[in-house]
Design an enzyme around this catalytic site. Structure first.
Site, PDB file in Angstrom:
ATOM      1  N   GLY A   1       0.841  -1.201   0.000  1.00 50.06           N
ATOM      2  CA  GLY A   1       0.000   0.000   0.000  1.00 50.06           C
ATOM      3  C   GLY A   1       0.866   1.237   0.000  1.00 50.06           C
TER       4      GLY A   1
ATOM      5  N   LYS B   1       2.080  -7.574 -12.333  1.00 48.04           N
ATOM      6  CA  LYS B   1       0.875  -8.141 -12.934  1.00 48.04           C
ATOM      7  C   LYS B   1      -0.397  -7.547 -12.349  1.00 48.04           C
ATOM      8  CE  LYS B   1      -1.422 -10.949 -15.524  1.00 48.04           C
ATOM      9  NZ  LYS B   1      -1.529 -10.581 -16.920  1.00 48.04           N
TER      10      LYS B   1
HETATM   11  C1  AGP Z   1      -1.719  -5.305 -19.372  1.00 53.16           C
HETATM   12  O1  AGP Z   1      -0.892  -6.072 -20.139  1.00 53.16           O
HETATM   13  C2  AGP Z   1      -1.138  -4.834 -18.127  1.00 53.16           C
HETATM   14  N1  AGP Z   1      -0.639  -5.858 -17.335  1.00 53.16           N
HETATM   15  C3  AGP Z   1      -2.014  -3.864 -17.356  1.00 53.16           C
HETATM   16  O2  AGP Z   1      -2.309  -2.778 -18.178  1.00 53.16           O
HETATM   17  C4  AGP Z   1      -3.334  -4.453 -16.842  1.00 53.16           C
HETATM   18  O3  AGP Z   1      -4.198  -4.688 -17.887  1.00 53.16           O
HETATM   19  C5  AGP Z   1      -3.972  -3.482 -15.864  1.00 53.16           C
HETATM   20  O4  AGP Z   1      -3.078  -3.268 -14.803  1.00 53.16           O
HETATM   21  C6  AGP Z   1      -5.294  -4.008 -15.343  1.00 53.16           C
HETATM   22  O5  AGP Z   1      -5.102  -5.170 -14.606  1.00 53.16           O
HETATM   23  P1  AGP Z   1      -6.374  -6.051 -14.196  1.00 53.16           P
HETATM   24  O6  AGP Z   1      -7.022  -6.532 -15.448  1.00 53.16           O
HETATM   25  O7  AGP Z   1      -5.794  -7.156 -13.353  1.00 53.16           O
HETATM   26  O8  AGP Z   1      -7.287  -5.167 -13.396  1.00 53.16           O
END
Ligand code: AGP
Length: 608
Positions: free
Chosen positions: A99, A603
């Site tokens: 956080g 990720k």
């Molecule tokens: C996409 O390749 C990225 N890893 C990133 O833009 C991702 O889509 C975004 O952080 C949203 O993540 P989420 O779908 O887990 O919410």
């Protein structure tokens, strides 16, 4: 955004902590660290960079101790180095944090005036100082934590270890997710159920403001006043098996090649092929006739899936759609009509911006439907309706299969809305359903373009910049293509609506700039070809991604062409995504970047 874990075990704590950290590395890989209690004294091992660096250090300097905490970091405050790596320790108190403490500077100044000495540049270190300050006043550990927390502004999931307390971990949560796990004579704490899957499937989730006291005998929950709370454990489906690459060089390549299968299994939940209709799961109690406006909110690739879906909801359901990136949405004064539907899209279900927007929409009387790939996620628990995408675990940071599964799910939802609202007849619906059912086959054909794409990648790899253009649903796809290239090759890439190029961005075009033109042979094909010719006229190097119809119509001049089978416009974005993913992947291979764990990324983005 980071991953935290704690183990109060009967055996050495370091091995299970490392196991859990391997499952949390998707949350950040700037540094990692562990602290345990050896004969009552704190011992730490920390290393900058990937978890394997900490692993190597532990092999040389193992850690004993039956109780411990661990952390994998995505740096928010303070450079990624060993000094700023968690756990932070101050006078016998060790802490790991996920956080951001927004008032850390002011707290730091106050603590310095009181004689505290800081050794890191992180926001987190203030927490260890505040708690050790309370301990010195004679508080018990749980009270020291309880008294320190109200001084923190921002979001946190925390785990504490205390010298002299070999059967105790204290956890706390506000904003960032935190779970505890129940074992036999051993108890665990972690950022999510995925981390604890190797040890237990009995999990309780902390609510905002909860403090948890974890010992071998059991787990207690108290609130800020010290009153006991009940947080019933639930059985969660989580796989103890770490996902493998299945013979592929990278998770991303494996996940690209899994798409025909996983999109098929995702569609199978919502498509009745024989009946030629969409049939949403029975528990989706939603009457689209009551809905007058939709809002769609997400981040990154998930946001681009939402942008494409907007075209479908407008066209097939006649529904106006408000769409925004989550980090902006919740700070806008959106004129919500109570009872309308807010859709959230997320692979991880843990993205803090999207979660915050979900709570914002809920607070404004919106019904909450989320399209999610992780059923045990915080967003799943916060949503009224969840439409799962069955992409399976997505490990590569650059999202691929989750994106196409999100599109498949949103397409089904838009068609179901169209039927419910009488915009689509059964005769309109049947060919759309057939088109969706054919997607896995179209995708299998698209993957056959890989050898040609591997060659083209060398051209892109030699460029400093790249543009992606498209019209209609291919415009958000151009944004996604550019994002994939940026994320894993670090080449500066932009996506544009093809018609917008001449209003400025065309100034970037010269003989060194590759321009990827996404143009299936649909109603906007001719217009897109004019835009492509404007680029060719300025020596831009175009790569045309089209279908057989488009290939037969395209004027000469394009420096390269990738030809997909002809397909109905509805499904083109799902299939045309694959050559863009492969182009980014093979360009990254040429450049030798870290495909699965690109620099500066994680990720799941669990901080705002
Ligand atoms: C996409 O390749 C990225 N890893 C990133 O833009 C991702 O889509 C975004 O952080 C949203 O993540 P989420 O779908 O887990 O919410």
């Amino acid at each position: 955004m980071c991953g935290i874990v704690g183990v109060v075990g009967r055996g050495p704590a370091a091995p299970p902590i490392m196991d859990a950290l391997r499952r949390l590395e998707y949350r950040g890989y700037d540094s990692a660290g562990i602290a345990t209690l050896e004969h009552g004294h704190l011992a730490r091992r920390r290393a900058v960079g990937k978890l394997e660096n900490l692993e190597n250090k532990l092999n040389c300097e193992p850690l004993a101790g039956l109780v411990g905490i661990g952390h994998t970091r995505w740096a928010t405050h303070g450079r990624p180095n060993e000094r700023n790596a968690h756990p932070h320790a101050v006078d016998g108190v060790a802490v790991v944090h996920n956080g951001i403490i927004e008032n850390h500077r002011e707290l730091r100044d106050g603590l310095k005036l009181a004689g505290a000495r800081f050794v890191t540049n992180t926001d987190t270190e203030v927490i260890a100082h505040l708690v050790s300050h309370e301990l010195k006043k004679g508080c018990k550990p749980v009270d020291a934590v309880r008294l320190a927390l109200p001084r923190l502004e921002g979001a946190f999931a925390l785990a504490f270890l205390f010298e002299g307390y070999e059967n105790l971990i204290i956890g706390a949560r506000k904003g960032s997710p935190l779970a505890v796990g129940y074992g036999r004579g051993e108890m665990y704490l972690g950022s999510d159920a995925i981390a604890l899957a190797p040890f237990t499937d009995m999990i309780s989730y902390l609510e905002d403001g909860d403090v948890t006291v974890v010992t071998r005998e059991g787990i207690d929950f108290i609130n800020a006043k010290g009153e006991h709370l009940r947080r019933s454990p639930a059985k969660v489906a989580g796989s103890a098996v770490l996902v493998e690459k299945g013979g592929h060089r990278h998770f991303m390549l494996k996940e690209i090649h899994e798409q025909p299968r996983v999109v098929g299994q995702t569609l199978a939940q919502y498509v009745d092929v024989v009946g030629g209709r969409i049939s949403l799961p029975k528990d989706v109690r939603l009457d689209f006739r009551d809905i007058t406006r939709l809002s769609i909110t997400a981040c990154g690739t998930a946001f681009y899936a939402g942008l494409i879906a907007r075209y479908w909801f407008e066209r097939y359901a006649g529904l106006p759609v408000e769409i925004d990136i989550a980090s902006e949405f919740r700070y806008r004064s959106v004129p919500f009509d109570p009872g309308n539907l807010a859709i959230f899209v997320s692979q991880s279900g843990e993205t803090a911006d999207t979660l915050a927007s979900l709570e914002f929409a809920k607070a404004h009387g919106q019904r909450i439907l989320s399209v999610l790939n992780v059923a045990s996620s915080t967003m799943a628990r916060a949503s009224e309706i969840v439409l799962p995408t069955l992409a399976g675990a997505e490990v590569g940071v650059a999202s691929t299969k989750a994106f196409t599964c999100q599109l498949a799910t949103l397409a089904c939802l838009a068609i179901a809305a169209g039927r419910a609202r009488g915009v689509l007849s059964a005769d309109d619906e049947a060919p759309l359903v057939r088109a969706l059912a054919d997607v896995p086959d179209y995708m299998t054909c698209a993957l056959k373009l890989e050898p040609k794409i591997r060659q083209l990648a060398h051209r892109i790899a030699s460029s400093r910049d790249a543009l992606f253009i498209g019209r209609g649903t291919n415009y958000p796809l151009a944004l996604e293509g550019a994002l994939k290239l940026k994320e894993i090759t670090y080449i500066h890439a932009e996506g544009y609506a093809a018609g917008e190029l001449k209003h400025g961005p065309i100034a970037l075009v010269d003989k060194d700039l590759p321009v990827i033109v996404i143009a299936p042979g649909d109603m906007s094909f001719e217009k897109t070809m004019s835009n492509m010719q404007e680029v060719i006229a300025r020596e831009g190097r175009t790569i045309l991604v089209t279908d057989h119809k488009g290939a037969s119509l395209a004027a000469p001049g394009s420096s390269a062409m990738l030809t997909l089978p002809d397909m109905p416009p509805l499904v083109a974005p799902l299939v045309f995504a694959l050559p863009l993913q492969l182009l980014a992947y093979h360009t990254a291979l040429v450049l030798g970047t870290d495909v699965d764990q690109p620099r500066n990324l994680a990720k799941s983005v669990t901080v705002e």
